[in-house]
Design an enzyme around this catalytic site. Structure first.
Site, short mmCIF file in Angstrom:
data_model
loop_
_atom_site.label_atom_id
_atom_site.label_comp_id
_atom_site.label_asym_id
_atom_site.label_seq_id
_atom_site.Cartn_x
_atom_site.Cartn_y
_atom_site.Cartn_z
N CYS A 79 4.89 1.57 8.49
CA CYS A 79 4.03 2.60 7.89
C CYS A 79 2.95 3.04 8.88
O CYS A 79 3.26 3.74 9.83
CB CYS A 79 3.49 2.08 6.57
SG CYS A 79 3.01 3.41 5.46
N HIS A 171 7.48 -0.52 3.48
CA HIS A 171 6.84 -1.85 3.62
C HIS A 171 7.80 -2.99 3.25
O HIS A 171 7.71 -3.52 2.13
CB HIS A 171 5.63 -1.94 2.69
CG HIS A 171 4.46 -1.12 3.12
ND1 HIS A 171 3.44 -1.62 3.89
CD2 HIS A 171 4.14 0.17 2.88
CE1 HIS A 171 2.54 -0.69 4.11
NE2 HIS A 171 2.95 0.42 3.51
N GLU A 173 7.57 -5.97 4.04
CA GLU A 173 6.80 -7.20 3.84
C GLU A 173 6.30 -7.33 2.40
O GLU A 173 5.82 -8.40 2.02
CB GLU A 173 5.63 -7.26 4.84
CG GLU A 173 4.41 -6.40 4.51
CD GLU A 173 4.60 -4.91 4.80
OE1 GLU A 173 5.72 -4.48 5.13
OE2 GLU A 173 3.60 -4.17 4.66
N1 GLN Z 1 -1.06 6.99 5.34
C1 GLN Z 1 -1.34 5.91 6.24
C2 GLN Z 1 -1.52 6.41 7.66
O1 GLN Z 1 -0.98 7.41 8.02
C3 GLN Z 1 -0.24 4.89 6.21
C4 GLN Z 1 -0.17 4.23 4.87
C5 GLN Z 1 0.37 2.83 4.92
O2 GLN Z 1 0.42 2.20 5.97
N2 GLN Z 1 0.73 2.34 3.77
O3 GLN Z 1 -2.18 5.77 8.41
#
Ligand code: GLN
Length: 189
Positions: A79, A171, A173
């Site tokens: 992410c 995610h 994890e």
């Molecule tokens: N929207 C976040 C970003 O761009 C990422 C969100 C997340 O890691 N769950 O940094």
């Protein structure tokens, strides 16, 4: 058993430690660049990519992590971690490591669906889909040569690999399915 560093500046690092331990490896929360010397692999967790980037600058991680990746050290970004690994972030000049030849779009699935779960088919992991937990997730808008698309969802690329670098928009994890972590940790073999 390998020592796997988890960048623990901000975000969902504890959950990654649990997944790494479940794979039979030794997780270490990394808060100082010098700790990288003891790590055979590194995970950059989800969180807020701008916040993690700023903390990486403040604690002198940028060059060290670039070196770690350039030397062939396996790095897995989830992410926000995916955003930090990218060369290009659409419409943003925010700091990034630029280790992966991908362009990403942040918060890309739209405001209405800030968070959702979906079954993601990942052929490299076998028949059974992975449960993808997406939280203000990015997706990949362009991949360069040498980048392998491992999974897409709704026509959007959400899992990519470039050599020993792996990036997921979701995610893993936050689930008990450790297959993606195990796949990443095989880069150590
Ligand atoms: N929207 C976040 C970003 O761009 C990422 C969100 C997340 O890691 N769950 O940094």
């Amino acid at each position: 058993m390998a020592t796997v560093g988890i960048l623990a500046l901000q975000g969902a690092f504890r959950e990654h430690a649990r997944s790494v331990a479940a794979c039979g490896h030794h997780p270490v929360e990394v808060r100082k660049p010098a700790q990288l010397a003891d790590c055979q692999a590194l995970i950059i967790p989800g969180g807020e990519s701008t916040a993690i980037g700023e903390l990486m600058v403040r604690f002198n991680f940028i060059d060290e992590v670039r070196r770690f990746g350039a030397a062939g050290g396996p790095i897995f970004g989830t992410c926000a971690g995916m955003v930090l690994l990218a060369k290009e972030i659409e419409g943003s000049a925010q700091l990034r490591l630029g280790l992966m030849d991908i362009a990403v779009k942040r918060n890309a699935f739209g405001r209405q669906v800030e968070s959702f779960e979906a079954d993601i088919h990942v052929p490299a992991l076998g028949e059974e889909p992975v449960r993808g937990v997406f939280i203000r997730a990015p997706y990949v808008t362009a991949v360069g040569q040498g980048v392998e698309t491992l999974a897409s969802f709704d026509g959007k690329v959400v899992l990519v690999r470039q050599g020993r670098l792996l990036a997921a928009a979701f995610h893993p994890e936050l689930t008990t399915d450790t297959r993606l972590h195990a796949y990443f940790l095989k880069f150590l073999d």
